[in-house]
Design a protein around this motif. Structure first.
Motif, PDB file in Angstrom:
ATOM      1  N   HIS A  14       0.835  -1.205   0.000  1.00  0.00           N
ATOM      2  CA  HIS A  14       0.000   0.000   0.000  1.00  0.00           C
ATOM      3  C   HIS A  14       0.870   1.255   0.000  1.00  0.00           C
ATOM      4  O   HIS A  14       0.562   2.224  -0.716  1.00  0.00           O
ATOM      5  CB  HIS A  14      -0.913  -0.009   1.229  1.00  0.00           C
ATOM      6  CG  HIS A  14      -1.710   1.248   1.387  1.00  0.00           C
ATOM      7  ND1 HIS A  14      -2.768   1.579   0.547  1.00  0.00           N
ATOM      8  CD2 HIS A  14      -1.587   2.277   2.279  1.00  0.00           C
ATOM      9  CE1 HIS A  14      -3.259   2.749   0.923  1.00  0.00           C
ATOM     10  NE2 HIS A  14      -2.580   3.188   1.967  1.00  0.00           N
ATOM     11  N   ARG A  15       1.954   1.236   0.790  1.00  0.00           N
ATOM     12  CA  ARG A  15       2.830   2.410   0.813  1.00  0.00           C
ATOM     13  C   ARG A  15       3.514   2.624  -0.529  1.00  0.00           C
ATOM     14  O   ARG A  15       3.685   3.754  -0.981  1.00  0.00           O
ATOM     15  CB  ARG A  15       3.865   2.244   1.928  1.00  0.00           C
ATOM     16  CG  ARG A  15       3.250   2.311   3.329  1.00  0.00           C
ATOM     17  CD  ARG A  15       4.186   1.761   4.380  1.00  0.00           C
ATOM     18  NE  ARG A  15       3.517   1.671   5.686  1.00  0.00           N
ATOM     19  CZ  ARG A  15       3.921   0.891   6.657  1.00  0.00           C
ATOM     20  NH1 ARG A  15       4.976   0.114   6.493  1.00  0.00           N
ATOM     21  NH2 ARG A  15       3.271   0.870   7.808  1.00  0.00           N
ATOM     22  N   THR A  16       3.894   1.521  -1.164  1.00  0.00           N
ATOM     23  CA  THR A  16       4.487   1.637  -2.496  1.00  0.00           C
ATOM     24  C   THR A  16       3.478   2.222  -3.474  1.00  0.00           C
ATOM     25  O   THR A  16       3.812   3.073  -4.303  1.00  0.00           O
ATOM     26  CB  THR A  16       4.956   0.260  -2.998  1.00  0.00           C
ATOM     27  OG1 THR A  16       5.926  -0.262  -2.087  1.00  0.00           O
ATOM     28  CG2 THR A  16       5.570   0.365  -4.378  1.00  0.00           C
ATOM     29  N   TRP A  17       2.229   1.768  -3.382  1.00  0.00           N
ATOM     30  CA  TRP A  17       1.190   2.283  -4.270  1.00  0.00           C
ATOM     31  C   TRP A  17       0.954   3.774  -4.023  1.00  0.00           C
ATOM     32  O   TRP A  17       0.752   4.551  -4.969  1.00  0.00           O
ATOM     33  CB  TRP A  17      -0.097   1.508  -4.091  1.00  0.00           C
ATOM     34  CG  TRP A  17      -1.302   2.223  -4.658  1.00  0.00           C
ATOM     35  CD1 TRP A  17      -2.401   2.662  -3.991  1.00  0.00           C
ATOM     36  CD2 TRP A  17      -1.507   2.595  -6.029  1.00  0.00           C
ATOM     37  NE1 TRP A  17      -3.274   3.275  -4.834  1.00  0.00           N
ATOM     38  CE2 TRP A  17      -2.751   3.255  -6.101  1.00  0.00           C
ATOM     39  CE3 TRP A  17      -0.756   2.444  -7.190  1.00  0.00           C
ATOM     40  CZ2 TRP A  17      -3.266   3.751  -7.295  1.00  0.00           C
ATOM     41  CZ3 TRP A  17      -1.261   2.954  -8.383  1.00  0.00           C
ATOM     42  CH2 TRP A  17      -2.499   3.592  -8.429  1.00  0.00           C
ATOM     43  N   VAL A  18       0.970   4.197  -2.764  1.00  0.00           N
ATOM     44  CA  VAL A  18       0.789   5.618  -2.458  1.00  0.00           C
ATOM     45  C   VAL A  18       1.912   6.448  -3.082  1.00  0.00           C
ATOM     46  O   VAL A  18       1.670   7.496  -3.698  1.00  0.00           O
ATOM     47  CB  VAL A  18       0.738   5.835  -0.932  1.00  0.00           C
ATOM     48  CG1 VAL A  18       0.776   7.326  -0.598  1.00  0.00           C
ATOM     49  CG2 VAL A  18      -0.517   5.202  -0.351  1.00  0.00           C
ATOM     50  N   MET A  19       3.148   5.977  -2.955  1.00  0.00           N
ATOM     51  CA  MET A  19       4.278   6.672  -3.563  1.00  0.00           C
ATOM     52  C   MET A  19       4.163   6.670  -5.087  1.00  0.00           C
ATOM     53  O   MET A  19       4.455   7.674  -5.747  1.00  0.00           O
ATOM     54  CB  MET A  19       5.583   6.000  -3.147  1.00  0.00           C
ATOM     55  CG  MET A  19       5.954   6.195  -1.692  1.00  0.00           C
ATOM     56  SD  MET A  19       6.213   7.929  -1.281  1.00  0.00           S
ATOM     57  CE  MET A  19       7.401   8.393  -2.526  1.00  0.00           C
ATOM     58  N   THR A  20       3.730   5.552  -5.652  1.00  0.00           N
ATOM     59  CA  THR A  20       3.571   5.470  -7.105  1.00  0.00           C
ATOM     60  C   THR A  20       2.515   6.445  -7.596  1.00  0.00           C
ATOM     61  O   THR A  20       2.708   7.145  -8.607  1.00  0.00           O
ATOM     62  CB  THR A  20       3.183   4.035  -7.509  1.00  0.00           C
ATOM     63  OG1 THR A  20       4.197   3.127  -7.056  1.00  0.00           O
ATOM     64  CG2 THR A  20       3.019   3.909  -9.014  1.00  0.00           C
ATOM     65  N   ARG A  21       1.403   6.504  -6.881  1.00  0.00           N
ATOM     66  CA  ARG A  21       0.323   7.424  -7.274  1.00  0.00           C
ATOM     67  C   ARG A  21       0.781   8.869  -7.181  1.00  0.00           C
ATOM     68  O   ARG A  21       0.478   9.693  -8.063  1.00  0.00           O
ATOM     69  CB  ARG A  21      -0.898   7.182  -6.374  1.00  0.00           C
ATOM     70  CG  ARG A  21      -2.121   8.007  -6.738  1.00  0.00           C
ATOM     71  CD  ARG A  21      -3.285   7.634  -5.842  1.00  0.00           C
ATOM     72  NE  ARG A  21      -2.943   7.835  -4.432  1.00  0.00           N
ATOM     73  CZ  ARG A  21      -3.736   7.470  -3.417  1.00  0.00           C
ATOM     74  NH1 ARG A  21      -4.878   6.840  -3.674  1.00  0.00           N
ATOM     75  NH2 ARG A  21      -3.369   7.690  -2.176  1.00  0.00           N
ATOM     76  N   HIS A  22       1.531   9.193  -6.148  1.00  0.00           N
ATOM     77  CA  HIS A  22       2.065  10.551  -5.994  1.00  0.00           C
ATOM     78  C   HIS A  22       2.999  10.908  -7.150  1.00  0.00           C
ATOM     79  O   HIS A  22       2.933  12.007  -7.718  1.00  0.00           O
ATOM     80  CB  HIS A  22       2.814  10.651  -4.662  1.00  0.00           C
ATOM     81  CG  HIS A  22       3.574  11.917  -4.476  1.00  0.00           C
ATOM     82  ND1 HIS A  22       2.967  13.148  -4.346  1.00  0.00           N
ATOM     83  CD2 HIS A  22       4.909  12.163  -4.407  1.00  0.00           C
ATOM     84  CE1 HIS A  22       3.882  14.088  -4.205  1.00  0.00           C
ATOM     85  NE2 HIS A  22       5.077  13.519  -4.241  1.00  0.00           N
ATOM     86  N   PRO A 102       6.271   6.170   7.526  1.00  0.00           N
ATOM     87  CA  PRO A 102       6.321   4.704   7.669  1.00  0.00           C
ATOM     88  C   PRO A 102       6.857   3.982   6.444  1.00  0.00           C
ATOM     89  O   PRO A 102       7.181   2.800   6.529  1.00  0.00           O
ATOM     90  CB  PRO A 102       4.851   4.340   7.912  1.00  0.00           C
ATOM     91  CG  PRO A 102       4.076   5.432   7.238  1.00  0.00           C
ATOM     92  CD  PRO A 102       4.887   6.677   7.419  1.00  0.00           C
ATOM     93  N   ALA A 103       6.944   4.673   5.301  1.00  0.00           N
ATOM     94  CA  ALA A 103       7.406   4.017   4.072  1.00  0.00           C
ATOM     95  C   ALA A 103       8.890   3.696   4.170  1.00  0.00           C
ATOM     96  O   ALA A 103       9.701   4.527   4.589  1.00  0.00           O
ATOM     97  CB  ALA A 103       7.143   4.907   2.864  1.00  0.00           C
ATOM     98  N   SER A 104       9.257   2.505   3.768  1.00  0.00           N
ATOM     99  CA  SER A 104      10.653   2.091   3.776  1.00  0.00           C
ATOM    100  C   SER A 104      11.389   2.694   2.590  1.00  0.00           C
ATOM    101  O   SER A 104      10.784   3.247   1.658  1.00  0.00           O
ATOM    102  CB  SER A 104      10.751   0.565   3.717  1.00  0.00           C
ATOM    103  OG  SER A 104      10.231   0.085   2.488  1.00  0.00           O
ATOM    104  N   LEU A 105      12.710   2.580   2.626  1.00  0.00           N
ATOM    105  CA  LEU A 105      13.522   3.072   1.517  1.00  0.00           C
ATOM    106  C   LEU A 105      13.153   2.358   0.220  1.00  0.00           C
ATOM    107  O   LEU A 105      13.053   2.986  -0.847  1.00  0.00           O
ATOM    108  CB  LEU A 105      15.004   2.859   1.829  1.00  0.00           C
ATOM    109  CG  LEU A 105      15.997   3.185   0.717  1.00  0.00           C
ATOM    110  CD1 LEU A 105      15.900   4.647   0.303  1.00  0.00           C
ATOM    111  CD2 LEU A 105      17.417   2.856   1.163  1.00  0.00           C
ATOM    112  N   ALA A 106      12.927   1.051   0.309  1.00  0.00           N
ATOM    113  CA  ALA A 106      12.556   0.285  -0.878  1.00  0.00           C
ATOM    114  C   ALA A 106      11.223   0.759  -1.441  1.00  0.00           C
ATOM    115  O   ALA A 106      11.054   0.861  -2.663  1.00  0.00           O
ATOM    116  CB  ALA A 106      12.492  -1.201  -0.546  1.00  0.00           C
ATOM    117  N   ALA A 107      10.271   1.061  -0.574  1.00  0.00           N
ATOM    118  CA  ALA A 107       8.962   1.531  -1.031  1.00  0.00           C
ATOM    119  C   ALA A 107       9.072   2.891  -1.704  1.00  0.00           C
ATOM    120  O   ALA A 107       8.408   3.156  -2.715  1.00  0.00           O
ATOM    121  CB  ALA A 107       7.986   1.602   0.139  1.00  0.00           C
TER     122      ALA A 107
END
Length: 253
Positions: A14-22, A102-107
């Motif tokens: 979910h965090r990766t998706w949030v970053m992707t959407r941004h 909360p997002a990791s470096l990888a995310a």
């Protein structure tokens, strides 16, 4: 209460998706540069195609040299688009907030990289489809090899661009590094002009550039040269990993 395994696994996604959407929002709001590079690549291919026909080695169609070379060139020119995504976070003073979340470096890196990979894949696809329809580029001869290499090359350029964005301190530094680097790699790799008509020393240093391996990988994909294709994909994958490692170490510091 300990989260369920499914929920725990869903959180990073979910965090990766949030970053992707941004990242997608940022790219959609300012599509001018990628669109300009795509149109310019089609114009340059149309103009230089006859030249490549004259310079092509006997038995090889000029479009097999021209289309991959121009695709590699204009993907490299878009390095600043990738770098800008990370540099903007720092100039807007949102980077510290992003890293403390909360997002990791990888995310974070995945969220920045995935839309860029899709962008570069689209850019290459438009060029190759145009080259096929207008000049007879043997697209179907590439089978699965051509799209796989396009994906690897998109990931390579994305990772290199993110590395530039992490290390650059100003917009001027990013623009200078990306433009000079892209033009140098394009010229030394034989993407703009075949190596056979360039000075001998250029052929010697060409394998040190990622563009050289991308160009030869694309050509090997459509000609069926399996050893050359395998070698090219391995080198591009290694460059991608090295650039991502450099980005991650810099971000941690």
């Amino acid at each position: 209460m300990r989260p369920e395994p499914a929920a725990a696994g869903a959180a990073p996604a979910h965090r990766t998706w949030v970053m992707t959407r941004h990242t997608l929002v940022l790219l959609i709001r300012d599509p001018g540069t990628p669109l300009a590079y795509t149109v310019m690549s089609l114009v340059l291919l149309s103009v230089l195609h006859p030249v490549y026909d004259r310079l092509a080695t006997p038995g090889t169609a000029g479009i097999v040299q021209a289309a991959p070379g121009i695709a590699v060139m204009f993907t490299l020119l878009a390095l600043d688009v990738a770098g800008q995504l990370l540099l903007s976070e720092r100039t807007w003073h949102t980077w510290d907030r992003l890293r403390s979340g909360p997002a990791s470096l990888a995310a974070i890196l995945a969220g920045k990289a995935l839309p860029l990979i899709a962008l570069f894949l689209t850019q290459q696809s438009v060029l190759f489809l145009f080259a096929t329809a207008a000049f007879g580029f043997p697209l179907t001869a590439g089978t699965w090899r051509l799209p796989l290499l396009a994906l690897l090359w998109a990931a390579c350029v994305t990772s290199c661009g993110l590395a530039l964005g992490v290390h650059a301190r100003t917009q001027g530094q990013l623009a200078a590094a990306s433009d000079i680097g892209a033009l140098t790699i394009t010229c030394l790799s034989g993407c703009l002009v075949p190596l056979t008509v360039l000075p001998h020393w250029v052929s010697t240093v060409a394998p040190a550039t990622p563009g050289y391996w991308a160009l030869h990988g694309f050509q090997a994909a459509v000609t069926g040269d399996t050893p050359a294709y395998t070698h090219s994909t391995a080198v591009i994958a290694a460059i991608t990993a090295a650039a991502l490692l450099a980005s991650g170490r810099r971000i941690r510091r």
